[in-house]
Design a protein around this motif. Structure first.
Motif, short mmCIF file in Angstrom:
data_model
loop_
_atom_site.label_atom_id
_atom_site.label_comp_id
_atom_site.label_asym_id
_atom_site.label_seq_id
_atom_site.Cartn_x
_atom_site.Cartn_y
_atom_site.Cartn_z
N VAL A 262 0.82 -1.22 0.00
CA VAL A 262 0.00 0.00 0.00
C VAL A 262 0.85 1.26 0.00
O VAL A 262 0.37 2.36 0.29
CB VAL A 262 -0.99 0.01 1.20
CG1 VAL A 262 -2.12 -0.97 0.99
CG2 VAL A 262 -0.29 -0.25 2.52
N GLY A 263 2.14 1.10 -0.32
CA GLY A 263 3.01 2.26 -0.43
C GLY A 263 3.40 2.86 0.91
O GLY A 263 3.69 4.05 0.99
N ALA A 264 3.36 2.06 1.97
CA ALA A 264 3.75 2.59 3.28
C ALA A 264 5.18 2.14 3.60
O ALA A 264 5.55 0.99 3.38
CB ALA A 264 2.81 2.08 4.36
N ARG A 265 5.97 3.07 4.09
CA ARG A 265 7.37 2.80 4.40
C ARG A 265 7.47 2.03 5.72
O ARG A 265 6.72 2.27 6.65
CB ARG A 265 8.07 4.15 4.53
CG ARG A 265 9.50 4.10 4.84
CD ARG A 265 10.05 5.48 4.77
NE ARG A 265 9.56 6.18 3.57
CZ ARG A 265 10.18 7.18 3.01
NH1 ARG A 265 11.30 7.64 3.52
NH2 ARG A 265 9.70 7.76 1.94
N THR A 266 8.44 1.11 5.77
CA THR A 266 8.65 0.36 7.01
C THR A 266 10.02 0.69 7.57
O THR A 266 11.03 0.58 6.88
CB THR A 266 8.56 -1.17 6.74
OG1 THR A 266 7.27 -1.46 6.21
CG2 THR A 266 8.75 -1.96 8.03
N VAL A 267 10.05 1.10 8.83
CA VAL A 267 11.33 1.35 9.50
C VAL A 267 11.67 0.10 10.28
O VAL A 267 10.85 -0.40 11.05
CB VAL A 267 11.22 2.57 10.45
CG1 VAL A 267 12.50 2.76 11.23
CG2 VAL A 267 10.88 3.83 9.65
N ARG A 268 12.84 -0.43 10.04
CA ARG A 268 13.23 -1.67 10.72
C ARG A 268 14.66 -1.59 11.21
O ARG A 268 15.43 -0.73 10.78
CB ARG A 268 13.02 -2.88 9.82
CG ARG A 268 13.60 -2.72 8.42
CD ARG A 268 13.17 -3.83 7.50
NE ARG A 268 13.71 -5.12 7.95
CZ ARG A 268 13.52 -6.26 7.32
NH1 ARG A 268 12.78 -6.30 6.24
NH2 ARG A 268 14.04 -7.39 7.77
N GLY A 269 15.01 -2.45 12.13
CA GLY A 269 16.35 -2.46 12.67
C GLY A 269 16.99 -3.81 12.45
O GLY A 269 16.41 -4.68 11.81
#
Ligand SMILES: Nc1nc2c(ncn2[C@@H]2O[C@H](COP(=O)(O)OP(=O)(O)OP(=O)(O)O)[C@@H](O)[C@H]2O)c(=O)[nH]1
Length: 408
Positions: A262-269
């Motif tokens: 859905v075009g949403a950015r994911t912040v991950r570590g």
């Protein structure tokens, strides 16, 4: 004699000149038939120039854009290249298609048949018991058992039976329509039509609303976070996801895939990294890009309550450095019955739950858990999961739920 010598010299000069001409012509004629230039280039490239041959066959790395560099599409729109550009983007790495999620309004209408299929044994069972000619003690016990089997919980069951007893007595004769209306009304009271089930996705501050999703792993927590992102995008909101379940790398991948759709950015570590720091970064990112909502998926390992308390408490405290958390959604698997209630209790001790997402209601007849868990936590069910499809998450509507219980 002199004349003879002169004639000889002239003759020699003429012969010499003629033979020179012939040789010259022959040389000129030979030129076209000279061997064609070899494939090997005669000019050696300077050392800095790219080589040809084997190296040329090595595919050059396309400069890949990181997710940060990819422009986000307008919420709720499909990203399709304009026709004239289509030919030029052939070489681009295939961008994941951005989907348009189903609108949230009316989702329950589509999903209602699933709810009825799984839940109507409760409603139909109650109706047929109440329709018996003689409502003796055994029948009332059966009514009680029916409610307990559906996980309504002891106290709410007793309350409901008491109220039904009184009202049936007052009613005198019982027509099926009257009984249905009465049962509908009482079940609705039990579910709590007046509870505020609004999902707080708008921050009172001028920054994104922050929603934390908590729950035991396997309840459908990551899936629900992903589905919730779709719900928000469907409603025209922009979303940033925080993959704070760093315990399992696959959970972050899973969340990122939901986001990309859905075009949403994911912040991950990094795997095993500090969940609080990922959550903090996600909110920071949400603020930086002016997103409407930041959704944080957390890890839910219940090995030790202290560990969980430390982790979730820390995530919340750290996120709150940016501002208050607007919602803490507890994800519960409806099929786990009493076990779900135990989990709910533990989580409620650790963080302030503000809403419940009840998953897998399509796979159990024990819909009474809606009532039990609300009583247990004093918090409303706000969302229900009715399948594995990406848009199978719906806002919880008490009327639609009760109608599904008692059937049409
Ligand atoms: N039938 C049905 N299945 C669901 C629903 N919600 C989630 N699931 C399924 O439940 C399974 C577990 O979901 P996950 O989202 O991976 O569970 P989780 O709680 O995030 O667990 P971890 O990923 O281990 O943290 C998946 O197969 C989902 O498709 C639902 O409403 N109905």
């Amino acid at each position: 004699m002199e004349t003879v010598i002169l004639a000889v010299v002239i003759a020699l000069v003429v012969v010499g000149a003629l033979s020179g001409l012939v040789v010259g012509t022959r040389r000129k004629k030979r030129l076209p038939s000279a061997p064609p230039p070899t494939a090997e280039p005669q000019i050696t490239a300077p050392p800095a120039e790219p080589h040809v041959g084997e190296e040329a066959e090595t595919p050059q790395e396309e400069p890949r854009r990181t997710i940060e560099e990819v422009g986000l599409p307008e919420a709720g729109t499909t990203v399709a290249p304009p026709p004239e550009e289509a030919a030029e983007v052939v070489e681009e790495p295939a961008a994941p298609a951005v989907e348009v999620p189903e609108p949230t309004a009316g989702r329950l209408v589509r999903l209602r048949s699933r709810l009825s299929r799984s839940q109507n044994t409760l409603g139909k069972g109650l109706l047929s018991l109440l329709s018996r000619e003689h409502l003796d003690e055994d029948t009332w016990e059966e009514i009680e058992d029916t409610l307990l089997t559906a996980d309504v919980g002891v106290a709410p069951t007793q309350e409901l039976v008491e109220r039904l007893r009184t009202r049936v007595k007052v009613l005198g004769t019982r027509t099926p329509a009257e009984l249905r209306a009465l049962l509908r009304e009482e079940l609705l009271t039990l579910v709590g039509p007046g509870l505020d089930r609004t999902l707080h996705t708008e921050s009172p501050q001028d920054q994104p609303a922050v929603l934390m999703v908590v729950g035991v792993n396997g309840t459908g927590k990551t899936t629900t976070t992903g589905k919730l992102a779709r719900v928000l995008v469907a409603d025209g909101r922009s979303v940033v996801l925080g993959a704070a379940d760093t315990f399992r790398a696959a959970a972050a991948d899973q969340l990122q895939t939901w986001g990309e759709r859905v075009g949403a950015r994911t912040v991950r570590g990094p795997e095993g990294g500090d969940p609080a720091s990922v959550a903090f970064d996600a909110v920071k990112e949400g603020i930086a890009e002016g997103a409407d909502v930041v959704l944080i998926d957390t890890a839910g390992r219940l090995h030790t309550k202290t560990g969980l308390m430390d982790e979730l408490g820390k995530v919340k405290r750290v996120v709150e450095k940016h501002g208050p958390v607007d919602e803490v959604i507890l994800v519960l698997d409806a099929t786990t019955g009493q076990n779900g209630l135990v989990q709910a209790r533990v989580f409620a001790e650790v963080v302030d739950i503000t809403g419940i997402a009840l998953t897998k209601l399509d796979g159990t007849a024990k819909g009474g858990i809606v009532v039990a868990v609300q009583r247990e936590l004093g918090v409303p069910v706000k969302l229900i999961g009715l399948g594995e499809g990406p848009d199978d998450l719906a806002p919880f509507e008490p009327e639609a739920f009760v109608d599904a219980l008692i059937g049409d």
